[in-house]
Design an enzyme around this catalytic site. Structure first.
Site, PDB file in Angstrom:
ATOM      1  N   LEU A  40     111.780  23.137  99.175  1.00 29.21           N
ATOM      2  CA  LEU A  40     110.892  22.159  99.825  1.00 29.21           C
ATOM      3  C   LEU A  40     109.523  22.770 100.094  1.00 29.21           C
ATOM      4  CD1 LEU A  40     113.311  20.238 102.242  1.00 29.21           C
ATOM      5  CD2 LEU A  40     112.634  19.653  99.903  1.00 29.21           C
ATOM      6  N   THR A 128     108.078  24.045  79.174  1.00 29.99           N
ATOM      7  CA  THR A 128     106.967  23.094  78.976  1.00 29.99           C
ATOM      8  C   THR A 128     106.266  23.355  77.651  1.00 29.99           C
ATOM      9  OG1 THR A 128     104.719  22.616  79.770  1.00 29.99           O
ATOM     10  CG2 THR A 128     105.628  24.696  80.434  1.00 29.99           C
ATOM     11  N   ASP A 129     105.606  22.332  77.127  1.00 29.02           N
ATOM     12  CA  ASP A 129     104.859  22.543  75.873  1.00 29.02           C
ATOM     13  C   ASP A 129     103.649  23.454  76.079  1.00 29.02           C
ATOM     14  OD1 ASP A 129     103.207  20.782  77.288  1.00 29.02           O
ATOM     15  OD2 ASP A 129     102.999  19.321  75.655  1.00 29.02           O
ATOM     16  N   GLU A 130     103.259  23.648  77.361  1.00 30.99           N
ATOM     17  CA  GLU A 130     102.073  24.483  77.625  1.00 30.99           C
ATOM     18  C   GLU A 130     102.306  25.939  77.227  1.00 30.99           C
ATOM     19  OE1 GLU A 130      99.850  23.717  81.169  1.00 30.99           O
ATOM     20  OE2 GLU A 130     100.724  21.733  81.412  1.00 30.99           O
ATOM     21  N   TYR A 152      99.818  29.476  84.981  1.00 28.84           N
ATOM     22  CA  TYR A 152     101.029  28.639  85.035  1.00 28.84           C
ATOM     23  C   TYR A 152     101.813  28.741  83.732  1.00 28.84           C
ATOM     24  CZ  TYR A 152     103.790  24.379  84.265  1.00 28.84           C
ATOM     25  OH  TYR A 152     104.801  23.500  83.933  1.00 28.84           O
ATOM     26  N   LYS A 156     105.503  30.320  82.935  1.00 30.29           N
ATOM     27  CA  LYS A 156     106.567  29.509  82.324  1.00 30.29           C
ATOM     28  C   LYS A 156     107.028  30.134  81.011  1.00 30.29           C
ATOM     29  CE  LYS A 156     108.125  26.037  83.367  1.00 30.29           C
ATOM     30  NZ  LYS A 156     109.301  25.709  84.220  1.00 30.29           N
ATOM     31  N   ASN A 182     104.502  14.725  81.635  1.00 35.33           N
ATOM     32  CA  ASN A 182     105.316  13.630  82.163  1.00 35.33           C
ATOM     33  C   ASN A 182     104.486  12.690  83.035  1.00 35.33           C
ATOM     34  OD1 ASN A 182     108.720  14.586  82.715  1.00 35.33           O
ATOM     35  ND2 ASN A 182     107.333  15.483  81.234  1.00 35.33           N
ATOM     36  N   LEU A 208      86.803  13.654  86.476  1.00 36.02           N
ATOM     37  CA  LEU A 208      87.160  13.857  85.065  1.00 36.02           C
ATOM     38  C   LEU A 208      86.590  15.206  84.610  1.00 36.02           C
ATOM     39  CD1 LEU A 208      88.441  12.622  82.505  1.00 36.02           C
ATOM     40  CD2 LEU A 208      86.265  11.490  82.056  1.00 36.02           C
ATOM     41  N   ARG A 216      96.392  15.115  75.531  1.00 41.92           N
ATOM     42  CA  ARG A 216      97.774  15.379  75.947  1.00 41.92           C
ATOM     43  C   ARG A 216      98.696  14.322  75.353  1.00 41.92           C
ATOM     44  NH1 ARG A 216      95.396  19.310  76.857  1.00 41.92           N
ATOM     45  NH2 ARG A 216      95.105  20.417  78.822  1.00 41.92           N
ATOM     46  N   ASN A 251      91.785  12.676  77.816  1.00 39.19           N
ATOM     47  CA  ASN A 251      91.705  12.356  79.251  1.00 39.19           C
ATOM     48  C   ASN A 251      90.767  11.177  79.489  1.00 39.19           C
ATOM     49  OD1 ASN A 251      93.505  14.319  79.886  1.00 39.19           O
ATOM     50  ND2 ASN A 251      91.975  15.836  80.495  1.00 39.19           N
ATOM     51  N   HIS A 278      90.593  25.589  79.948  1.00 41.15           N
ATOM     52  CA  HIS A 278      91.281  24.308  79.722  1.00 41.15           C
ATOM     53  C   HIS A 278      91.776  24.164  78.283  1.00 41.15           C
ATOM     54  CE1 HIS A 278      91.060  19.809  81.120  1.00 41.15           C
ATOM     55  NE2 HIS A 278      92.285  20.211  80.834  1.00 41.15           N
TER      56      HIS A 278
HETATM   57  P1  NAD Z   1     107.213  19.501  91.066  1.00 41.53           P
HETATM   58  O1  NAD Z   1     106.126  20.411  91.521  1.00 41.53           O
HETATM   59  O2  NAD Z   1     107.111  18.048  91.355  1.00 41.53           O
HETATM   60  O3  NAD Z   1     108.607  19.990  91.679  1.00 41.53           O
HETATM   61  C1  NAD Z   1     108.948  21.349  91.782  1.00 41.53           C
HETATM   62  C2  NAD Z   1     110.103  21.461  92.781  1.00 41.53           C
HETATM   63  O4  NAD Z   1     110.507  22.848  92.835  1.00 41.53           O
HETATM   64  C3  NAD Z   1     109.701  21.072  94.206  1.00 41.53           C
HETATM   65  O5  NAD Z   1     110.688  20.225  94.763  1.00 41.53           O
HETATM   66  C4  NAD Z   1     109.646  22.402  94.950  1.00 41.53           C
HETATM   67  O6  NAD Z   1     109.954  22.294  96.336  1.00 41.53           O
HETATM   68  C5  NAD Z   1     110.675  23.222  94.180  1.00 41.53           C
HETATM   69  N1  NAD Z   1     110.450  24.670  94.297  1.00 41.53           N
HETATM   70  C6  NAD Z   1     109.278  25.344  94.108  1.00 41.53           C
HETATM   71  N2  NAD Z   1     109.461  26.657  94.328  1.00 41.53           N
HETATM   72  C7  NAD Z   1     110.776  26.832  94.632  1.00 41.53           C
HETATM   73  C8  NAD Z   1     111.569  27.955  94.938  1.00 41.53           C
HETATM   74  N3  NAD Z   1     111.051  29.200  94.994  1.00 41.53           N
HETATM   75  N4  NAD Z   1     112.891  27.788  95.197  1.00 41.53           N
HETATM   76  C9  NAD Z   1     113.431  26.534  95.167  1.00 41.53           C
HETATM   77  N5  NAD Z   1     112.715  25.425  94.901  1.00 41.53           N
HETATM   78  C10 NAD Z   1     111.411  25.563  94.636  1.00 41.53           C
HETATM   79  O7  NAD Z   1     107.357  19.782  89.512  1.00 41.53           O
HETATM   80  P2  NAD Z   1     107.797  18.804  88.322  1.00 41.53           P
HETATM   81  O8  NAD Z   1     106.590  18.171  87.769  1.00 41.53           O
HETATM   82  O9  NAD Z   1     108.940  17.973  88.759  1.00 41.53           O
HETATM   83  O10 NAD Z   1     108.286  19.872  87.249  1.00 41.53           O
HETATM   84  C11 NAD Z   1     109.653  20.293  87.218  1.00 41.53           C
HETATM   85  C12 NAD Z   1     109.838  21.281  86.072  1.00 41.53           C
HETATM   86  O11 NAD Z   1     109.474  20.669  84.839  1.00 41.53           O
HETATM   87  C13 NAD Z   1     108.968  22.539  86.199  1.00 41.53           C
HETATM   88  O12 NAD Z   1     109.740  23.634  85.781  1.00 41.53           O
HETATM   89  C14 NAD Z   1     107.826  22.276  85.233  1.00 41.53           C
HETATM   90  O13 NAD Z   1     107.307  23.482  84.737  1.00 41.53           O
HETATM   91  C15 NAD Z   1     108.525  21.466  84.158  1.00 41.53           C
HETATM   92  N6  NAD Z   1     107.669  20.555  83.375  1.00 41.53           N
HETATM   93  C16 NAD Z   1     106.869  19.663  84.030  1.00 41.53           C
HETATM   94  C17 NAD Z   1     106.096  18.778  83.280  1.00 41.53           C
HETATM   95  C18 NAD Z   1     105.234  17.744  83.956  1.00 41.53           C
HETATM   96  O14 NAD Z   1     104.466  17.067  83.270  1.00 41.53           O
HETATM   97  N7  NAD Z   1     105.314  17.562  85.262  1.00 41.53           N
HETATM   98  C19 NAD Z   1     106.132  18.819  81.884  1.00 41.53           C
HETATM   99  C20 NAD Z   1     106.966  19.746  81.249  1.00 41.53           C
HETATM  100  C21 NAD Z   1     107.739  20.600  82.020  1.00 41.53           C
END
Ligand code: NAD
Length: 328
Positions: A40, A128-130, A152, A156, A182, A208, A216, A251, A278
Site C-alpha cells: 500500500l 513491460t515492453d519498456e 524504471y 524492470k 495499459n 503534453l 505508444r 501522444n 523520452h
Molecule cells: P501500480 O503503481 O498501479 O500498482 C503497483 C502496486 O504495487 C501498488 O498497489 C503498490 O502499493 C504495490 N507495491 C509497490 N511497492 C511494493 C512493495 N515493495 N511491496 C509490495 N507491494 C508494493 O502499477 P500498475 O500500473 O498496476 O502496474 C503493475 C505491474 O504491471 C508493474 O509491474 C508494471 O511494471 C507492469 N506494467 C504496467 C503497465 C502499465 O501500463 N501500467 C504496462 C506493462 C507492465
C-alpha cells in the site's frame, strides 16, 4: 478439484486489482484462491479490492515484497505467484530511482528465492515492453535484446532477466509477460490517460510532453488480464510473451481523442519540456501469444476509451483524494 492458491503481489494497484477482481469474479476460474500481498504505497488502494473483499477465496496481507521472512511464509502457503508489485511511474524514476531498484529488483529477487525454496511454483512475472527500449519502425519479437532507457525500465529489465535466470539456472517455472501501455478504470491519476481525463473534468490544463509525437501501443486492462491468465494457465515455463492492444497513437493523437471525449479544446493543452530520455516509440510483436495461446485483444480502442472517460466521470470520490496523493 485441486485448488491453486495464487499469491498476487501488488494486487491493490491498477492492473493487479483488476486481475484479482477478474479471477474471483463470476466468469473467473472456480479452482483458485487469491491472496494479495501489497505494501500500500501511494499507488496502492484498498478500495480497488472492495468488490472481492467478501469472497471466501480472497485474503489480503499488507506487507513489502522485500521482506524475506514474510515472502518465505507466504510462498510456503501458495502454489503460484502472479507478480505485479513494482514502482511503476517513469517520471518518478527519473526524479529518484532508489525505490525502483529496491522494489523492482531486490523485491523480485526475494520472491524468486522464496519460490525456489517452496516449489513447485508457477511464477508469472509481469514485465513491460519498456524493457526493449525504443523502436523507430517494426515491432519487437520476444527474442529482441533488452535496451532499457529510463531507470524504471532498467529496473524492470533487471527483474525480468533475474526471473528468467531462475528458470535457466534452477528450473523454476517462470513465465514472463511484456505488455504495452495499459488503460482503463482504476488507474492512478498520475498516468497520462487518467491524468488528462481528471484534469479536464476539473477544467484544468493537461501537460503534453515535447512535440507530442512519442508513440505508444494502447492495451485495455481487460485484454491485458486475459493475456496474463492465458500465460498462467497455458504458457510454457521459461518463456516470454509480449501482450499488446494493437492501437498505436502518438501522444498528440491521444490528447486529441481525450479532449474530444471531455468536450474540451486545444486551449486546454500546455506544451511542457520533454521528459528526459523520452522513448520515441514502443511496439510489441504479439505473434507468439496469438498463435501459441490464442490471445486476441477484444476491446476496441474507441469504446474502451469512452468507457474509461465515463468511469472517471462517475467515480469522482475514487480519484479526487488520489490527485492530492499523486503530488510529489
Ligand atoms: P501500480 O503503481 O498501479 O500498482 C503497483 C502496486 O504495487 C501498488 O498497489 C503498490 O502499493 C504495490 N507495491 C509497490 N511497492 C511494493 C512493495 N515493495 N511491496 C509490495 N507491494 C508494493 O502499477 P500498475 O500500473 O498496476 O502496474 C503493475 C505491474 O504491471 C508493474 O509491474 C508494471 O511494471 C507492469 N506494467 C504496467 C503497465 C502499465 O501500463 N501500467 C504496462 C506493462 C507492465
Amino acid at each position: 478439484m485441486t485448488t491453486n492458491r495464487i499469491l498476487v503481489t501488488g494486487g491493490a494497484g491498477f492492473i493487479g486489482s483488476h486481475y484479482v477482481r477478474t479471477l474471483l469474479g463470476p466468469d473467473g476460474p472456480r479452482d483458485v484462491t487469491a491472496t494479495v500481498l501489497d505494501k500500500l504505497t501511494y499507488a496502492g488502494n484498498p478500495a480497488n479490492l472492495d468488490a472481492v473483499r467478501g469472497s471466501d477465496r480472497f485474503s489480503f496481507v499488507q506487507g513489502d515484497i522485500c521482506d524475506a521472512a514474510l515472502a518465505d511464509t507466504l510462498l510456503a502457503e501458495h502454489d503460484q505467484v502472479v507478480h505485479f508489485a513494482a514502482e511503476s511511474h517513469v517520471d518518478r524514476s527519473i526524479a529518484g530511482a532508489d525505490a525502483f531498484v529496491r522494489t523492482n529488483v531486490l523485491g523480485t529477487h526475494v520472491l524468486l528465492d522464496a519460490a525456489l525454496r517452496h516449489g513447485p511454483t508457477t511464477f508469472v512475472h509481469i514485465s513491460t515492453d519498456e524493457v526493449y527500449g525504443s523502436i523507430s519502425e517494426g515491432s519487437w519479437p520476444e527474442t529482441d535484446p533488452l535496451r532499457p532507457n529510463s531507470p524504471y525500465a532498467a529496473a524492470k529489465a533487471s527483474s525480468d532477466l533475474l526471473a528468467l535466470a531462475y528458470h535457466r539456472t534452477h528450473g523454476l517455472d517462470v513465465r514472463v509477460t511484456r505488455a504495452s501501455n495499459n488503460f482503463g478504470h482504476h488507474q492512478f491519476p498520475e498516468k497520462v490517460i487518467p491524468l488528462f481525463i481528471t484534469n479536464l473534468l476539473d477544467d484544468q490544463q493537461v501537460p503534453l510532453y515535447g512535440d507530442g509525437l512519442n508513440v505508444r501501443d494502447w492495451l485495455h486492462i481487460d485484454d491485458h488480464v486475459q493475456g496474463i491468465e492465458l500465460v498462467r494457465t497455458a504458457g510454457r515455463p521459461g518463456e516470454v510473451y509480449n501482450i499488446g492492444g494493437g492501437t498505436e497513437l502518438s501522444n498528440k493523437e491521444l490528447t486529441g481523442l481525450l479532449l474530444e471525449a471531455c468536450d474540451a479544446g486545444w486551449d486546454m493543452v500546455s506544451y511542457v519540456e520533454d521528459r528526459k530520455g523520452h522513448d520515441r516509440r514502443y511496439s510489441v510483436d504479439c505473434t507468439k501469444i496469438r498463435t501459441e495461446l490464442g490471445y486476441e485483444p477484444h476491446t476496441d480502442f474507441a469504446s474502451g476509451l469512452a468507457g474509461t472517460v465515463t468511469w472517471y466521470r462517475d467515480h469522482r470520490p475514487w480519484w479526487e483524494p488520489l490527485k492530492e496523493r499523486a503530488a510529489w
